[in-house]
Design an enzyme around this catalytic site. Structure first.
Site, PDB file in Angstrom:
ATOM      1  N   SER A   1      -8.006 -15.734 -32.370  1.00 22.84           N
ATOM      2  CA  SER A   1      -6.588 -15.658 -31.993  1.00 22.84           C
ATOM      3  C   SER A   1      -5.640 -16.263 -33.014  1.00 22.84           C
ATOM      4  O   SER A   1      -4.535 -16.682 -32.665  1.00 22.84           O
ATOM      5  CB  SER A   1      -6.382 -16.339 -30.633  1.00 22.84           C
TER       6      SER A   1
ATOM      7  N   TYR B   1      -5.044 -11.973 -40.009  1.00 26.03           N
ATOM      8  CA  TYR B   1      -5.068 -11.763 -38.559  1.00 26.03           C
ATOM      9  C   TYR B   1      -4.152 -10.602 -38.167  1.00 26.03           C
ATOM     10  O   TYR B   1      -4.527  -9.718 -37.389  1.00 26.03           O
ATOM     11  CB  TYR B   1      -4.626 -13.055 -37.872  1.00 26.03           C
TER      12      TYR B   1
END
Length: 278
Positions: free
Chosen positions: A85, A146
């Site tokens: 995350s 990410y």
């Protein structure tokens, strides 16, 4: 625009033990108790307790292709929260945030799953300047590895929506936390209740492929979320009601905040030691 007010019969939640996965799991556990869904399968790499005695729990990684196919079998909808995350090195992101998604989409097609709701991120568009207001048509402009992984999955979802029967609902989630703790959150916040409201739209609306923003009721935010509104999303919460203490005043020139200005981890430029010294 709703396909039906009815939720899909059988739903898989990946990353079910995480901060956001837990919110959706609680909502769906209640739906299971009320008979609005028939099956609820929860997957995470962490051990977790059953939130409902009829919930099915799997502790496994979707980086394994066989696991993905087993997890999706018999499911009508998938809500995909699993993965790393935040920013990291490719060695970790590739299996967890890219290969896992590829396996999941293939499994959903193979098993005839109707739709996948994907927890994308504002970091897929985090390099846009804060002075520019964008909507769901904005091309990816990732602020990190990410963010690149999230953008990859958005494009994969678009491809599969056009070449297979599988629908995809990509939620570019902003800052979904219990409280507003930074000035930036006033433009990017989504309450947990509004997150659940958006997920409900993704489970019931009629679409093939859509990108929406995970955003509460923010008229002057970075993102025009009219596409979500057209699909039936109606956020009820405002960031000002969730302010906790003194806000972190740091403001970035980029929509992705500090992630847009942080260096890429794990790379040592020529002439520098790993700790950054010359």
């Amino acid at each position: 625009m709703s396909d039906s007010d009815r939720l899909p019969r059988a739903i898989l939640v990946t990353g079910a033990a995480g901060r956001l996965g837990t919110q959706v799991t609680n909502y769906l556990s209640k739906a299971l108790s009320e008979g609005r869904i028939e099956r609820l399968r929860l997957l995470d790499i962490q051990e977790m307790a059953k939130p409902h005695d009829r919930a099915e729990v799997m502790r496994a990684s979707l980086a394994d292709r066989g696991t993905a196919f087993a997890a999706v079998e018999g499911m009508d909808a998938v809500i995909h929260f699993a993965g790393i995350s935040g920013e990291d090195e490719w060695e970790k992101l590739l299996p967890a945030n890219i290969a896992a998604c590829a396996h999941l989409w293939d499994a959903a097609v193979a098993h005839g799953t109707d739709r996948i709701l994907f927890a994308s991120s504002n970091h897929a568009v985090g390099m846009y300047p804060v002075s520019e207001r964008i909507d769901h048509t904005a091309p990816p402009f990732a602020d990190s590895r990410y963010g690149v992984a999230k953008a990859f999955t958005e494009e994969m979802a678009r491809l599969y929506a056009h070449k297979t029967p599988l629908r995809s609902f990509c939620m570019r989630i902003g800052s979904s936390f219990p409280a507003v703790t930074a000035t930036r959150h006033l433009k990017t916040f989504q309450s947990f209740d509004d997150l659940v409201r958006l997920v409900e739209v993704g489970l019931t609306a009629d679409y093939r492929f859509e990108i929406v923003y995970g955003l509460s009721d923010i008229a002057d935010g970075y993102w025009d979320n009219s596409n979500a509104f057209l699909l039936g999303y109606g956020p009820k919460d405002r960031p000002a009601d969730f302010v906790s203490g003194t806000l972190n005043p740091h403001e970035s020139p980029y929509q992705g905040g500090s992630m847009a200005t942080d260096p890429l981890p794990g790379i040592t430029p020529p002439g520098r030691s790993p700790d950054g010294a010359r």
